[in-house]
Design a protein around this motif. Sequence first.
Motif, mmCIF file in Angstrom:
data_model
loop_
_atom_site.group_PDB
_atom_site.id
_atom_site.type_symbol
_atom_site.label_atom_id
_atom_site.label_comp_id
_atom_site.label_asym_id
_atom_site.label_seq_id
_atom_site.Cartn_x
_atom_site.Cartn_y
_atom_site.Cartn_z
ATOM 1 N N MET A 109 12.195 -15.759 69.256
ATOM 2 C CA MET A 109 13.435 -15.616 68.499
ATOM 3 C C MET A 109 13.389 -14.348 67.670
ATOM 4 S SD MET A 109 14.839 -17.999 65.418
ATOM 5 C CE MET A 109 13.590 -17.266 64.367
ATOM 6 N N GLY A 110 14.286 -13.431 67.842
ATOM 7 C CA GLY A 110 14.363 -12.222 67.046
ATOM 8 C C GLY A 110 15.070 -12.496 65.743
ATOM 9 N N SER A 111 14.979 -11.506 64.825
ATOM 10 C CA SER A 111 15.550 -11.705 63.504
ATOM 11 C C SER A 111 17.055 -11.860 63.560
ATOM 12 C CB SER A 111 15.191 -10.514 62.604
ATOM 13 O OG SER A 111 15.717 -9.310 63.131
ATOM 14 N N GLN A 112 17.713 -11.247 64.578
ATOM 15 C CA GLN A 112 19.161 -11.335 64.637
ATOM 16 C C GLN A 112 19.651 -12.748 64.899
ATOM 17 O OE1 GLN A 112 17.210 -9.874 66.843
ATOM 18 N NE2 GLN A 112 17.717 -10.592 68.888
ATOM 19 N N GLU A 113 18.753 -13.649 65.327
ATOM 20 C CA GLU A 113 19.155 -15.016 65.618
ATOM 21 C C GLU A 113 18.994 -15.947 64.416
ATOM 22 O OE1 GLU A 113 17.471 -16.458 69.366
ATOM 23 O OE2 GLU A 113 16.954 -14.386 69.815
ATOM 24 N N VAL A 114 18.401 -15.452 63.326
ATOM 25 C CA VAL A 114 18.192 -16.282 62.154
ATOM 26 C C VAL A 114 19.534 -16.552 61.480
ATOM 27 C CG1 VAL A 114 17.119 -16.399 59.887
ATOM 28 C CG2 VAL A 114 15.889 -15.349 61.790
ATOM 29 N N THR A 115 19.796 -17.803 61.158
ATOM 30 C CA THR A 115 20.996 -18.154 60.399
ATOM 31 C C THR A 115 20.724 -17.852 58.927
ATOM 32 O OG1 THR A 115 21.534 -19.903 61.957
ATOM 33 C CG2 THR A 115 22.596 -19.987 59.799
ATOM 34 N N SER A 116 21.494 -16.925 58.369
ATOM 35 C CA SER A 116 21.200 -16.445 57.028
ATOM 36 C C SER A 116 21.854 -17.310 55.964
ATOM 37 C CB SER A 116 21.688 -15.003 56.863
ATOM 38 O OG SER A 116 21.596 -14.615 55.511
ATOM 39 N N PRO A 117 21.057 -17.789 55.000
ATOM 40 C CA PRO A 117 21.636 -18.486 53.851
ATOM 41 C C PRO A 117 22.109 -17.509 52.776
ATOM 42 C CG PRO A 117 19.260 -18.551 53.697
ATOM 43 C CD PRO A 117 19.580 -17.809 54.970
ATOM 44 N N TRP A 118 21.949 -16.206 53.043
ATOM 45 C CA TRP A 118 22.215 -15.202 52.014
ATOM 46 C C TRP A 118 23.430 -14.325 52.318
ATOM 47 C CZ3 TRP A 118 16.930 -15.218 53.962
ATOM 48 C CH2 TRP A 118 16.098 -16.085 53.231
ATOM 49 N N ASP A 119 24.127 -14.581 53.410
ATOM 50 C CA ASP A 119 25.282 -13.758 53.773
ATOM 51 C C ASP A 119 26.333 -13.800 52.654
ATOM 52 O OD1 ASP A 119 26.982 -12.179 55.215
ATOM 53 O OD2 ASP A 119 27.713 -13.785 56.508
ATOM 54 N N GLY A 120 26.650 -12.635 52.129
ATOM 55 C CA GLY A 120 27.650 -12.553 51.069
ATOM 56 C C GLY A 120 27.134 -12.846 49.677
ATOM 57 N N LYS A 121 25.852 -13.172 49.539
ATOM 58 C CA LYS A 121 25.283 -13.487 48.225
ATOM 59 C C LYS A 121 24.935 -12.202 47.464
ATOM 60 C CE LYS A 121 24.674 -18.101 48.500
ATOM 61 N NZ LYS A 121 25.186 -19.077 47.509
ATOM 62 N N ASN A 122 25.046 -12.260 46.148
ATOM 63 C CA ASN A 122 24.603 -11.156 45.291
ATOM 64 C C ASN A 122 23.155 -11.408 44.882
ATOM 65 O OD1 ASN A 122 27.103 -9.728 45.170
ATOM 66 N ND2 ASN A 122 27.875 -11.283 43.761
ATOM 67 N N ILE A 123 22.247 -10.583 45.387
ATOM 68 C CA ILE A 123 20.816 -10.796 45.169
ATOM 69 C C ILE A 123 20.222 -9.585 44.455
ATOM 70 C CG2 ILE A 123 18.573 -11.173 46.268
ATOM 71 C CD1 ILE A 123 20.006 -12.640 48.500
ATOM 72 N N THR A 124 19.451 -9.852 43.427
ATOM 73 C CA THR A 124 18.736 -8.807 42.705
ATOM 74 C C THR A 124 17.264 -8.838 43.105
ATOM 75 O OG1 THR A 124 20.237 -8.826 40.815
ATOM 76 C CG2 THR A 124 18.015 -7.982 40.433
ATOM 77 N N VAL A 125 16.736 -7.689 43.509
ATOM 78 C CA VAL A 125 15.319 -7.567 43.850
ATOM 79 C C VAL A 125 14.622 -6.825 42.715
ATOM 80 C CG1 VAL A 125 13.646 -6.559 45.443
ATOM 81 C CG2 VAL A 125 15.723 -7.630 46.336
ATOM 82 N N ALA A 126 13.586 -7.432 42.162
ATOM 83 C CA ALA A 126 12.850 -6.846 41.043
ATOM 84 C C ALA A 126 11.647 -6.071 41.566
ATOM 85 C CB ALA A 126 12.394 -7.939 40.079
ATOM 86 N N GLY A 127 11.695 -4.750 41.447
ATOM 87 C CA GLY A 127 10.554 -3.934 41.836
ATOM 88 C C GLY A 127 10.810 -3.094 43.065
ATOM 89 N N LEU A 128 10.425 -1.802 42.969
ATOM 90 C CA LEU A 128 10.663 -0.854 44.046
ATOM 91 C C LEU A 128 9.361 -0.542 44.786
ATOM 92 C CD1 LEU A 128 13.101 0.709 45.172
ATOM 93 C CD2 LEU A 128 12.621 2.543 43.550
ATOM 94 N N GLY A 129 8.470 -1.537 44.837
ATOM 95 C CA GLY A 129 7.227 -1.376 45.579
ATOM 96 C C GLY A 129 7.407 -1.762 47.044
ATOM 97 N N VAL A 130 6.285 -1.886 47.760
ATOM 98 C CA VAL A 130 6.332 -2.168 49.198
ATOM 99 C C VAL A 130 7.035 -3.491 49.489
ATOM 100 C CG1 VAL A 130 4.928 -2.627 51.240
ATOM 101 C CG2 VAL A 130 4.286 -0.795 49.687
ATOM 102 N N SER A 131 6.634 -4.554 48.764
ATOM 103 C CA SER A 131 7.238 -5.865 49.044
ATOM 104 C C SER A 131 8.695 -5.904 48.609
ATOM 105 C CB SER A 131 6.444 -6.979 48.357
ATOM 106 O OG SER A 131 6.481 -6.839 46.957
#
Length: 477
Positions: free
Chosen positions: A1-23
């Motif tokens: 299964m490729g990533s394009q087949e994953v059903t996303s629970p985050w579509d349209g969500k406003n998400i904040t990512v803390a940190g500009l490191g690798v992860s």
Amino acid sequence: MGSQEVTSPWDGKNITVAGLGVSGISAARALAGFGASVTVVDGGDSEAHREKAALLKEAGISVQLGDSTTLPEGTELVVTSPGWKPSSPLFAEAAAAGVDVVGDVEIAWRLRGPNAAPWLAITGTNGKTTTTQMLASILDAAGLRTAAVGNIGTPIIDVVLEGDDAYDVFAVELSSYQLHWAPSLRAHSGAVLNLAPDHLDWHGSMEAYAADKGRIFEGNQVACVYNVADKATEDLVVEADVDEGCRAIGFTLGTPGPSELGVVDGILVDRAFVENRQKNAQELAEVTDVNPPAPHNIANALAAAALARAFGVEPQAVREGLRNFRPDAHRIEHVADVDGVAYVDDSKATNTHATQASLASYESIVWIAGGLAKGATFDELVTGAAKRLRGVVLIGADRALIREALQRHAPEVPVVDLDRTDTGAMSAAVQEAARLARTGDTVLMAPACASMDMFTNYNKRGEAFAEAVRELGATSV
């Protein structure tokens, strides 16, 4: 299964990512790819930060530099990089707004498909990376498609996105930080290698640190692997809520009892995953198959073997995988012999627990130590190593803490205190160590401290040591 087949629970969500490191960058890109509206926040504003921000903006990701305390308006989920403390103001704002905070490991876990590769998970104060790499080598020798991921190598989200059919099993290194932010994680089998005070400034207490380590056992399906010599690790198994039938499996440097792996007459043996374990034992490998065969590294090998056996790996693959394994640089790495003295780089020993294991591996030592103590104390370490010390050379910002412990518990040991924190101090330290050393001694750079007072990271510190040793060899007659 490729990533394009994953059903996303985050579509349209406003998400904040803390940190500009690798992860953080990995999480931001993945979430944006699933249709989320992503904003990355980072307190830095250097040229390197701006370069990373520009690349993310090209992918449609917003970046907020120079302010890591203000929660962007409308945030519905915060995804944090592992190093951000739970006490960070950003998270206080999130809690006040009823917004969940999770880590990249949690996102990776939620991204898994219905036929995803199981996780064999490893944590502990020390030895995590080595044990994870050993496990991956064993799994590879068994013909399984695997990768060492997590707090090591490729970001775990990136590997999970390759799809369910890309791997058979993952060897997953997890830090206490990552476990803190991964409440849903449920591994096939997990191991806690050891527990000693570390990162207490982040967790707030030893109890909180241990509790986060113990999360690795929650929901385990087959085996919870613990260290027989470290009762605190077994206590975490007892406290864990696991699947029906999941077993507690110990590893020991002594003769193993039933449901344990251990050592008998130089042989690594399994009394856990055999028929009639009350009476039978299965040979897995010889101590000499472990590189290097230092006691703590044999313990690492036993833990890796236990997880592999829990996954059904045959004994021959354990032996072959351990023989194939080569340790990382800066982990008990023999640099050179100069005038009958061995020079060993253990720059990765950034805390007292790792250094204790390193010091126990040699009989007569000139010890190079010091750096950032991270709140550690050194009395127990010095007491245990005193009889092995020919001399000590101290460098770094918090060297006085080690010097004072030496004065209390090993006053007869000669100490050279280098009152400098510039990078050239390492060359001076090696020269002083060479002056103290005698034929047959080991000059061991195992600092028991973090490196950032003098070096970018422990790798750079180890490289400086190796270069100083090469210089010493070049001038030696």
